[in-house]
Design an enzyme around this catalytic site. Structure first.
Site, PDB file in Angstrom:
ATOM      1  N   HIS A  16       0.860  -0.771  -0.275  1.00  0.00           N
ATOM      2  CA  HIS A  16      -0.548   0.592   0.158  1.00  0.00           C
ATOM      3  C   HIS A  16       1.174   1.321   0.220  1.00  0.00           C
ATOM      4  CE1 HIS A  16      -3.130  -2.596   2.129  1.00  0.00           C
ATOM      5  NE2 HIS A  16      -3.908  -2.463   0.866  1.00  0.00           N
ATOM      6  N   ARG A  92      -2.158  -6.759  -8.181  1.00  0.00           N
ATOM      7  CA  ARG A  92      -0.854  -8.303  -7.609  1.00  0.00           C
ATOM      8  C   ARG A  92      -1.132  -8.887  -8.809  1.00  0.00           C
ATOM      9  NH1 ARG A  92      -3.384  -8.738  -1.673  1.00  0.00           N
ATOM     10  NH2 ARG A  92      -4.953  -8.990  -3.285  1.00  0.00           N
ATOM     11  N   SER A 130      -3.686  -7.828   3.686  1.00  0.00           N
ATOM     12  CA  SER A 130      -3.666  -7.713   4.472  1.00  0.00           C
ATOM     13  C   SER A 130      -3.712  -9.243   5.730  1.00  0.00           C
ATOM     14  CB  SER A 130      -4.636  -6.686   4.743  1.00  0.00           C
ATOM     15  OG  SER A 130      -4.343  -5.155   4.336  1.00  0.00           O
TER      16      SER A 130
END
Length: 160
Positions: A16, A92, A130
């Site tokens: 991030h 990603r 995350s």
């Protein structure tokens, strides 16, 4: 030009931070919008995430980045309210791309004036999520390459 980078940031990862930093080098102003993922129970409160993100932006001297909470509503509406015409999204993998393309199409229906700009994740961060980081933290794994030190400390406090 002003852009919005929205996410749940629960927790904020080095991936991030990389997207935010690269965006700050491209756009005049970047708003990091802390959103709620309605399909997940958050570990950190929006206030905790805001404090951490503001600290990280200050430490990195990203003066054209502000952090706000997107407590309700659509991201495209948030962007319009704040005078932004660009939504930033990180990609990603091919799986992310398919998902993000659907979101971009829905956003175009909601507001055709808002464009989405995709940033490919740096290869060193492509595997980060995350959810995986929370799992590693829960079992006392090494977080050094995954999250900023401040975030690692907070994760350990919350999960161990």
């Amino acid at each position: 030009m002003k852009a919005v980078y929205a996410g749940s940031f629960d927790p904020v990862t080095n991936g991030h931070i990389d997207i935010i930093t690269r965006s700050a080098n491209v756009f005049d102003e970047v708003i990091v919008a802390i959103a709620t993922n309605t399909s997940k129970a958050p570990l950190f409160t929006a206030e905790e995430k805001q404090v951490v993100l503001e600290s990280l932006m200050h430490d990195r001297q990203l003066h054209n980045v502000s952090v706000m909470q997107l407590s309700e509503g659509l991201t495209v509406d948030f962007a319009k309210q704040h005078g932004a015409r660009i939504l930033i999204r990180g990609i990603r993998s091919v799986k992310d791309m398919e998902y993000e393309m659907d979101i971009e199409s829905m956003n175009k229906v909601q507001n055709p004036d808002v464009e989405t700009v995709f940033f490919m994740a740096d290869k060193q961060y492509r595997y980060l999520s995350s959810s995986m980081i929370k799992e590693v933290a829960k079992f006392g794994g090494n977080l050094d390459e995954l999250v900023p030190a401040e975030v690692a400390r907070l994760l350990k406090e919350k999960l161990q």
